[in-house]
Design an enzyme around this catalytic site. Sequence first.
Site, PDB file in Angstrom:
ATOM      1  N   HIS A  74      -6.027  -2.614  -4.712  1.00 52.35           N
ATOM      2  CA  HIS A  74      -5.060  -2.558  -3.619  1.00 52.35           C
ATOM      3  C   HIS A  74      -4.956  -1.147  -3.039  1.00 52.35           C
ATOM      4  CE1 HIS A  74      -3.863  -6.589  -4.538  1.00 52.35           C
ATOM      5  NE2 HIS A  74      -3.462  -6.263  -5.750  1.00 52.35           N
ATOM      6  N   HIS A  92      -0.152   7.315  -4.658  1.00 51.98           N
ATOM      7  CA  HIS A  92      -1.190   6.421  -4.126  1.00 51.98           C
ATOM      8  C   HIS A  92      -1.137   6.443  -2.608  1.00 51.98           C
ATOM      9  CE1 HIS A  92       2.382   3.776  -4.387  1.00 51.98           C
ATOM     10  NE2 HIS A  92       1.934   3.386  -3.208  1.00 51.98           N
ATOM     11  N   HIS A 144      -1.987   4.600   1.491  1.00 56.72           N
ATOM     12  CA  HIS A 144      -2.104   3.444   2.371  1.00 56.72           C
ATOM     13  C   HIS A 144      -2.763   3.866   3.679  1.00 56.72           C
ATOM     14  CE1 HIS A 144       0.747   0.992  -0.048  1.00 56.72           C
ATOM     15  NE2 HIS A 144       1.331   2.159  -0.274  1.00 56.72           N
ATOM     16  N   HIS A 159       2.242   7.925  -1.056  1.00 57.94           N
ATOM     17  CA  HIS A 159       3.500   7.592  -1.732  1.00 57.94           C
ATOM     18  C   HIS A 159       3.551   8.294  -3.075  1.00 57.94           C
ATOM     19  CE1 HIS A 159       4.119   3.672   0.755  1.00 57.94           C
ATOM     20  NE2 HIS A 159       4.512   4.755   1.395  1.00 57.94           N
ATOM     21  N   THR A 215       6.686  -1.724  -1.477  1.00 58.98           N
ATOM     22  CA  THR A 215       5.993  -2.316  -0.324  1.00 58.98           C
ATOM     23  C   THR A 215       4.895  -3.281  -0.772  1.00 58.98           C
ATOM     24  OG1 THR A 215       4.350  -0.545  -0.112  1.00 58.98           O
ATOM     25  CG2 THR A 215       6.442  -0.247   1.059  1.00 58.98           C
ATOM     26  N   THR A 216       4.839  -3.544  -2.075  1.00 54.66           N
ATOM     27  CA  THR A 216       3.896  -4.535  -2.617  1.00 54.66           C
ATOM     28  C   THR A 216       4.695  -5.492  -3.498  1.00 54.66           C
ATOM     29  OG1 THR A 216       3.444  -3.110  -4.527  1.00 54.66           O
ATOM     30  CG2 THR A 216       1.954  -2.915  -2.651  1.00 54.66           C
TER      31      THR A 216
HETATM   32 ZN   LIG Z   1       2.777   2.554  -1.592  1.00 54.48          ZN
END
Ligand SMILES: [Zn+2]
Length: 246
Positions: free
Chosen positions: A86, A111, A113, A130, A197-198
Amino acid sequence: MKKILPATVAVLMLLAGTMAYAAEEQWSYAGEKGPEHWARLDPAFTLCGQGANQSPVNLTGFIEAELEPIKFDYTGLVTKIQHNGHTVQAAYSAGSFMTVNGRQFELRQIHFHTPSEHQLDGKQFPLEAHLVHADAKGQLAVIAVLSSLGAENPNLKKLWQQIPQEVGQEEGMATQVRADHLLPENREYYRLNGSLTTPPCTEGVLWLVMKNPVAVSEEQVKQFSEVIGHPNNRPAQPLNARVVLQ
Ligand SMILES: [Zn+2]
């Protein structure tokens, strides 16, 4: 009995491996397991559809609140970097803290995005980092750092030198990467309550979004996009009753 060629065995094993992985993927960023279906994929994901304080959001309608500066005590380093299918996630050594409003949070992992998950007044950015923190009770606070296109980012370069190419791959960091070097120089921020957000989209997450983006090169964004293979941003969620403080 027909002899099975070693090459055939290898292909069968490869297929089995791929299928096992596909079966494990509980959710994704597109198609049948994409963000609009998350809430239906698992009872534990209900908040993804029914939560009223979901993240990310388009940050707008800012309320003046004279937010106190975040106090950073980041002493540690990135220990390893992993491709989890992801995102690419960097684990951080224990003992690095930030304090906001008298609450102390320890940095756990960083991590990325692409494109950005948060928007500023409708503007989306090519990359968002993040920095995920937790306090002693397990309450989460995430510092979001938006990136805009510009010069090559020397700190991201160090991370990307060891970016894992395959899902499940993990690399120990050979160079020293400090989290504070991934922050903008000016650390003014927007503040609001939100969620992961996941999936499972857990709420009660304190979001601190840096007002100022850091520069990254187009090549650096491309490097990350190619490794992940698809956009990995959840679309903006409704603000509902929330206010964005600045
Ligand atoms: Zn994130």
